[in-house]
Design a protein around this motif. Structure first.
Motif, PDB file in Angstrom:
ATOM      1  N   PHE A 108       0.791  -1.229   0.000  1.00  0.00           N
ATOM      2  CA  PHE A 108       0.000   0.000   0.000  1.00  0.00           C
ATOM      3  C   PHE A 108       0.827   1.285   0.000  1.00  0.00           C
ATOM      4  CE2 PHE A 108      -3.122  -3.140   1.342  1.00  0.00           C
ATOM      5  CZ  PHE A 108      -4.236  -2.748   0.625  1.00  0.00           C
ATOM      6  N   SER A 109       2.139   1.199   0.176  1.00  0.00           N
ATOM      7  CA  SER A 109       2.976   2.405   0.182  1.00  0.00           C
ATOM      8  C   SER A 109       3.021   3.046  -1.202  1.00  0.00           C
ATOM      9  CB  SER A 109       4.407   2.075   0.617  1.00  0.00           C
ATOM     10  OG  SER A 109       4.441   1.764   1.984  1.00  0.00           O
ATOM     11  N   ASP A 111       4.382   4.423  -4.438  1.00  0.00           N
ATOM     12  CA  ASP A 111       5.548   4.133  -5.261  1.00  0.00           C
ATOM     13  C   ASP A 111       5.144   4.434  -6.696  1.00  0.00           C
ATOM     14  OD1 ASP A 111       7.586   3.077  -6.843  1.00  0.00           O
ATOM     15  OD2 ASP A 111       7.877   1.324  -5.556  1.00  0.00           O
ATOM     16  N   GLU A 112       5.563   5.587  -7.181  1.00  0.00           N
ATOM     17  CA  GLU A 112       5.151   6.051  -8.507  1.00  0.00           C
ATOM     18  C   GLU A 112       5.681   5.180  -9.641  1.00  0.00           C
ATOM     19  OE1 GLU A 112       2.791   8.273  -9.043  1.00  0.00           O
ATOM     20  OE2 GLU A 112       2.635   8.374  -6.869  1.00  0.00           O
ATOM     21  N   SER A 113       6.622   4.286  -9.347  1.00  0.00           N
ATOM     22  CA  SER A 113       7.112   3.404 -10.398  1.00  0.00           C
ATOM     23  C   SER A 113       6.103   2.292 -10.730  1.00  0.00           C
ATOM     24  CB  SER A 113       8.467   2.802 -10.011  1.00  0.00           C
ATOM     25  OG  SER A 113       8.333   1.928  -8.906  1.00  0.00           O
ATOM     26  N   PHE A 114       5.091   2.126  -9.886  1.00  0.00           N
ATOM     27  CA  PHE A 114       4.009   1.184 -10.164  1.00  0.00           C
ATOM     28  C   PHE A 114       2.861   1.897 -10.862  1.00  0.00           C
ATOM     29  CE2 PHE A 114       5.656  -1.356  -6.495  1.00  0.00           C
ATOM     30  CZ  PHE A 114       5.783  -2.578  -7.146  1.00  0.00           C
ATOM     31  N   THR A 115       2.173   1.197 -11.741  1.00  0.00           N
ATOM     32  CA  THR A 115       0.950   1.716 -12.343  1.00  0.00           C
ATOM     33  C   THR A 115      -0.041   2.013 -11.222  1.00  0.00           C
ATOM     34  OG1 THR A 115       1.279   0.353 -14.303  1.00  0.00           O
ATOM     35  CG2 THR A 115      -0.956   1.168 -13.919  1.00  0.00           C
ATOM     36  N   GLY A 116      -0.571   3.217 -11.201  1.00  0.00           N
ATOM     37  CA  GLY A 116      -1.534   3.583 -10.161  1.00  0.00           C
ATOM     38  C   GLY A 116      -0.915   4.147  -8.902  1.00  0.00           C
ATOM     39  N   GLY A 117       0.395   4.087  -8.781  1.00  0.00           N
ATOM     40  CA  GLY A 117       1.071   4.725  -7.659  1.00  0.00           C
ATOM     41  C   GLY A 117       1.378   3.851  -6.458  1.00  0.00           C
ATOM     42  N   SER A 118       1.010   2.569  -6.494  1.00  0.00           N
ATOM     43  CA  SER A 118       1.381   1.636  -5.421  1.00  0.00           C
ATOM     44  C   SER A 118       1.278   0.222  -5.976  1.00  0.00           C
ATOM     45  CB  SER A 118       0.461   1.777  -4.201  1.00  0.00           C
ATOM     46  OG  SER A 118      -0.834   1.274  -4.480  1.00  0.00           O
ATOM     47  N   ALA A 119       1.889  -0.724  -5.282  1.00  0.00           N
ATOM     48  CA  ALA A 119       1.813  -2.115  -5.730  1.00  0.00           C
ATOM     49  C   ALA A 119       0.361  -2.588  -5.749  1.00  0.00           C
ATOM     50  CB  ALA A 119       2.656  -3.005  -4.826  1.00  0.00           C
ATOM     51  N   MET A 120      -0.417  -2.213  -4.731  1.00  0.00           N
ATOM     52  CA  MET A 120      -1.816  -2.642  -4.679  1.00  0.00           C
ATOM     53  C   MET A 120      -2.610  -2.033  -5.828  1.00  0.00           C
ATOM     54  SD  MET A 120      -3.663  -4.691  -2.986  1.00  0.00           S
ATOM     55  CE  MET A 120      -5.204  -5.171  -3.741  1.00  0.00           C
ATOM     56  N   ALA A 121      -2.410  -0.767  -6.111  1.00  0.00           N
ATOM     57  CA  ALA A 121      -3.109  -0.129  -7.237  1.00  0.00           C
ATOM     58  C   ALA A 121      -2.728  -0.807  -8.544  1.00  0.00           C
ATOM     59  CB  ALA A 121      -2.783   1.365  -7.286  1.00  0.00           C
TER      60      ALA A 121
END
Length: 140
Positions: A108-109, A111-121
């Protein structure tokens, strides 16, 4: 012998303080929580079935709130049941050495490198493979 007992007590206090800090961090990251009865109601199943889902690690729950009741992050549960992509993701992160609290924080942290801004997104956007690949990299 007395020093061993006091050292064990100090370690327990330190672990409890660290866990409280992690729970506090999660409170700011996870926008919605479901108590076990709410998760059962959402899925239309018995409380014991939700407890089994937690035991089988289809869902991850943490103790929180003044009563320290079990709560599940809301995005993990759909009307059809636990999100199927989560169980494997939980396994990868746990196999990498993360505790349940650590893996929830990682998911849930921001992280803009993930699509949607977090691993969960990113998982919710359909990119579980990318999240799992990155989770495996975290372990090494």
């Amino acid at each position: 012998m007395t020093s061993t007992v006091s050292e064990a007590g100090s370690r327990r206090q330190a672990r409890a303080a660290h866990e409280a800090e992690q729970i506090s961090m999660l409170e700011g990251l996870v926008s919605g929580w479901l108590a076990v009865p709410e998760a059962a109601e959402r899925q239309g199943i018995a409380l014991s079935a939700v407890r089994r889902q937690i035991q089988d690690r289809e869902l991850i729950a943490v103790r929180r709130g003044p009563n320290r009741a079990w709560y599940i992050p809301e995005p993990f549960v759909t009307e059809e049941g636990p999100r199927p992509e989560m169980k494997g993701t939980f396994s990868v992160l746990a196999d990498g050495g993360m505790t349940d609290l650590e893996l929830l924080i990682w998911l849930f942290s921001a992280d803009e490198s993930f699509t949607g801004g977090s691993a969960m997104a990113s998982i919710l956007a359909g990119h579980k493979t990318e999240v799992r690949r990155r989770a495996m990299e975290e372990a090494f």
